[in-house]
Design a protein around this motif. Structure first.
Motif, PDB file in Angstrom:
ATOM      1  N   CYS A   1       0.839  -1.242   0.014  1.00 12.92           N
ATOM      2  CA  CYS A   1       0.058  -0.103   0.058  1.00 12.92           C
ATOM      3  C   CYS A   1       0.915   1.133   0.138  1.00 12.92           C
ATOM      4  N   ASP A   2       2.085   1.251   0.676  1.00 15.88           N
ATOM      5  CA  ASP A   2       2.867   2.540   0.733  1.00 15.88           C
ATOM      6  C   ASP A   2       3.428   2.859  -0.550  1.00 15.88           C
ATOM      7  N   ILE A   3       3.710   1.737  -1.151  1.00 13.69           N
ATOM      8  CA  ILE A   3       4.238   2.219  -2.617  1.00 13.69           C
ATOM      9  C   ILE A   3       3.402   2.911  -3.708  1.00 13.69           C
ATOM     10  N   ALA A   4       2.102   2.097  -3.622  1.00 12.91           N
ATOM     11  CA  ALA A   4       0.921   2.337  -4.276  1.00 12.91           C
ATOM     12  C   ALA A   4       0.324   3.724  -4.065  1.00 12.91           C
ATOM     13  N   GLU A   5       0.417   4.086  -2.656  1.00 11.93           N
ATOM     14  CA  GLU A   5      -0.028   5.488  -2.183  1.00 11.93           C
ATOM     15  C   GLU A   5       0.637   6.679  -2.728  1.00 11.93           C
ATOM     16  N   ALA A   6       1.989   6.377  -2.956  1.00  7.41           N
ATOM     17  CA  ALA A   6       3.148   7.353  -3.422  1.00  7.41           C
ATOM     18  C   ALA A   6       2.960   7.720  -4.729  1.00  7.41           C
ATOM     19  N   ILE A   7       2.444   6.655  -5.737  1.00  7.29           N
ATOM     20  CA  ILE A   7       2.180   6.701  -7.285  1.00  7.29           C
ATOM     21  C   ILE A   7       1.263   7.689  -7.662  1.00  7.29           C
ATOM     22  N   PRO A   8       1.699   8.742  -8.415  1.00  6.03           N
ATOM     23  CA  PRO A   8       0.384   9.577  -8.856  1.00  6.03           C
ATOM     24  C   PRO A   8      -0.078   9.059 -10.190  1.00  6.03           C
ATOM     25  N   CYS A   9      -1.431   9.427 -10.255  1.00  3.23           N
ATOM     26  CA  CYS A   9      -2.226   9.155 -11.425  1.00  3.23           C
ATOM     27  C   CYS A   9      -2.644  10.502 -12.097  1.00  3.23           C
ATOM     28  N   TYR A  10      -2.694  10.497 -13.212  1.00  5.26           N
ATOM     29  CA  TYR A  10      -3.008  11.430 -14.139  1.00  5.26           C
ATOM     30  C   TYR A  10      -4.015  11.249 -15.404  1.00  5.26           C
ATOM     31  N   VAL A  11      -5.029  12.061 -15.245  1.00  2.00           N
ATOM     32  CA  VAL A  11      -5.945  12.208 -16.553  1.00  2.00           C
ATOM     33  C   VAL A  11      -5.523  12.928 -17.522  1.00  2.00           C
ATOM     34  N   ILE A  12      -5.046  12.351 -18.719  1.00  2.48           N
ATOM     35  CA  ILE A  12      -4.657  13.109 -19.956  1.00  2.48           C
ATOM     36  C   ILE A  12      -5.647  14.032 -20.370  1.00  2.48           C
ATOM     37  N   LYS A  13      -5.627  15.372 -20.394  1.00  3.67           N
ATOM     38  CA  LYS A  13      -6.655  16.321 -20.959  1.00  3.67           C
ATOM     39  C   LYS A  13      -6.453  16.744 -22.487  1.00  3.67           C
ATOM     40  N   ALA A  14      -5.122  16.613 -22.958  1.00  3.96           N
ATOM     41  CA  ALA A  14      -4.588  17.193 -23.855  1.00  3.96           C
ATOM     42  C   ALA A  14      -5.454  16.415 -25.266  1.00  3.96           C
ATOM     43  N   GLU A  15      -5.748  17.298 -26.093  1.00  5.29           N
ATOM     44  CA  GLU A  15      -6.350  16.653 -27.450  1.00  5.29           C
ATOM     45  C   GLU A  15      -5.103  16.000 -28.333  1.00  5.29           C
ATOM     46  N   HIS A  16      -5.825  14.699 -29.000  1.00  2.00           N
ATOM     47  CA  HIS A  16      -4.817  14.096 -29.562  1.00  2.00           C
ATOM     48  C   HIS A  16      -3.590  13.653 -29.226  1.00  2.00           C
ATOM     49  N   PRO A  17      -3.590  13.300 -28.065  1.00  2.00           N
ATOM     50  CA  PRO A  17      -2.121  12.706 -27.434  1.00  2.00           C
ATOM     51  C   PRO A  17      -1.353  11.729 -28.439  1.00  2.00           C
ATOM     52  N   GLY A  18      -2.212  10.868 -29.002  1.00  2.00           N
ATOM     53  CA  GLY A  18      -1.455   9.973 -29.786  1.00  2.00           C
ATOM     54  C   GLY A  18      -0.769  10.564 -30.984  1.00  2.00           C
ATOM     55  N   LEU A  19      -1.352  11.607 -31.636  1.00  2.00           N
ATOM     56  CA  LEU A  19      -0.622  12.408 -32.917  1.00  2.00           C
ATOM     57  C   LEU A  19       0.722  13.095 -32.392  1.00  2.00           C
ATOM     58  N   ARG A  20       0.617  13.539 -31.181  1.00  2.00           N
ATOM     59  CA  ARG A  20       1.757  14.129 -30.269  1.00  2.00           C
ATOM     60  C   ARG A  20       2.924  13.050 -30.058  1.00  2.00           C
ATOM     61  N   GLY A  21       2.473  12.090 -29.676  1.00  2.00           N
ATOM     62  CA  GLY A  21       3.175  11.009 -29.074  1.00  2.00           C
ATOM     63  C   GLY A  21       4.128  10.224 -30.138  1.00  2.00           C
ATOM     64  N   VAL A  22       3.280   9.836 -31.416  1.00  2.00           N
ATOM     65  CA  VAL A  22       4.057   9.483 -32.707  1.00  2.00           C
ATOM     66  C   VAL A  22       4.915  10.514 -33.160  1.00  2.00           C
TER      67      VAL A  22
END
Length: 339
Positions: free
Chosen positions: A303-324
């Motif tokens: 639990c201690d490890i999991a509690e420290a790890i942040p989660c993020y929701v990606i709001k950016a449009e077209h992340p796949g296009l930017r990623g490639v």
């Protein structure tokens, strides 16, 4: 695996640093021009895959429609990319990477799995293009996980190779077994198993999965429910007009939290777990009050490890296009001796 025909990769670009990138799924192919310095995109056009016999045909259609030269091209595609020969999973297009490059006279042509591209997009995100959901500060040099629920459930990872180079690790983690942990979830599992036999995480954590969850939870409560599409379920949950829809979305987030937490432990992703895909951003107002983060952190002795790890929701449009685009830029810079 990432296949990019690297033997023939040229390091030259136009002075304006533009390339053409595409995100290709089973239904639509989205193309745009991208500036590889600023990552601004323009000349976006979406094509129905069914309208074109081959990938080459749709690439030519984009070139003619937008009057954009095809020289440096990189595409993200929703299927495994393990060799020169590509066969789409949910569409009939089949092609050779070298064959397309030769047919169109491309200087560079890179093909990435769609969630390898989603993973690469993480390094292009600005602070206002992501929303943190719990956890502490991300560790910049640590691995990252990306999970996205949409038509299916995509999974990818990102690891840092050097100061200026990262590597995407595509995978098929969405097809791992779904693990029920409560009495209600065992009932849901039986409902899905009666229909499909094996129950993968994607059976629940996707658009079709949301539709199945709605019926499975109704069945658990002994209620009759007519089938609804995922968009309708989401709208009903958001406006509070349907308690079954709200329970369905809450169960979706609970199961997504468990799954994302498992990914975090698998590769010790202290760089964060990023949530992509079309479903979660639309249901974001309900996420904070769901069990997502509780289930993400509910990992027993870890639990201690999991509690420290942040989660993020990606709001950016077209992340796949930017990623490639980011991947293409990295490859060209490495050829120039900058990386």
């Amino acid at each position: 695996m990432v296949h990019d025909n690297e033997i023939n990769l040229h390091a030259d670009l136009h002075d304006d640093e533009h390339a053409v990138v595409a995100d290709i799924g089973g239904t639509n192919a989205r193309f745009c021009r991208i500036n590889l310095t600023t990552f601004e995109i323009d000349r976006i056009e979406v094509f129905a895959c069914a309208d074109y016999p081959t990938l080459t045909d749709v690439m030519v259609a984009y070139r003619e429609s937008q009057d954009v030269p095809l020289e440096h091209v990189a595409i993200a595609i929703a299927c495994p990319v393990e060799s020169d020969s590509i066969q789409m999973t949910n569409h009939h297009w089949k092609f050779s990477i070298r064959g397309v490059r030769k047919a169109l006279g491309l200087k560079n042509f890179i093909v990435l799995n769609d969630f390898a591209a989603a993973a690469m997009s993480v390094v292009t995100l600005k602070d206002d293009e992501k929303i943190q959901i719990g956890g502490g500060a991300a560790q910049p040099k640590a691995p990252v996980a990306v999970v996205g629920a949409g038509t299916g459930l995509g999974v990818g990872h990102l690891i840092r190779i050097s100061k200026d180079e990262v590597m995407p690790l595509p995978g098929e983690g969405g097809h791992a077994d779904w693990a029920p942990t409560t009495e209600k979830e065992w009932a849901i599992h039986r409902f899905f198993a009666s229909r499909y036999g094996r129950v993968s995480a994607e059976r629940l954590l996707s658009g079709p999965g949301l539709e199945g969850l709605y019926l499975a939870i109704a069945n658990y409560h002994g209620r009759e429910a007519r089938p609804l599409n995922a968009a309708t379920i989401g709208k009903l949950a958001l406006n509070g007009h349907d308690t079954l829809a709200l329970e369905t979305v809450n169960q979706f987030f609970a199961s997504l939290g468990s799954f994302a937490g498992n990914l975090a432990l698998t590769l010790n992703t202290r760089g964060g777990v990023y949530i992509a895909g079309g479903i979660v951003p639309k249901l974001l107002p309900l996420m904070a009050h769901s069990e997502f983060r509780t289930r993400f952190e509910h990992k027993g002795r870890f639990c201690d490890i999991a509690e420290a790890i942040p989660c993020y929701v990606i709001k950016a449009e077209h992340p796949g296009l930017r990623g490639v685009g980011q991947y293409l830029k990295q490859k060209l810079e490495k050829k120039r001796g900058k990386a």
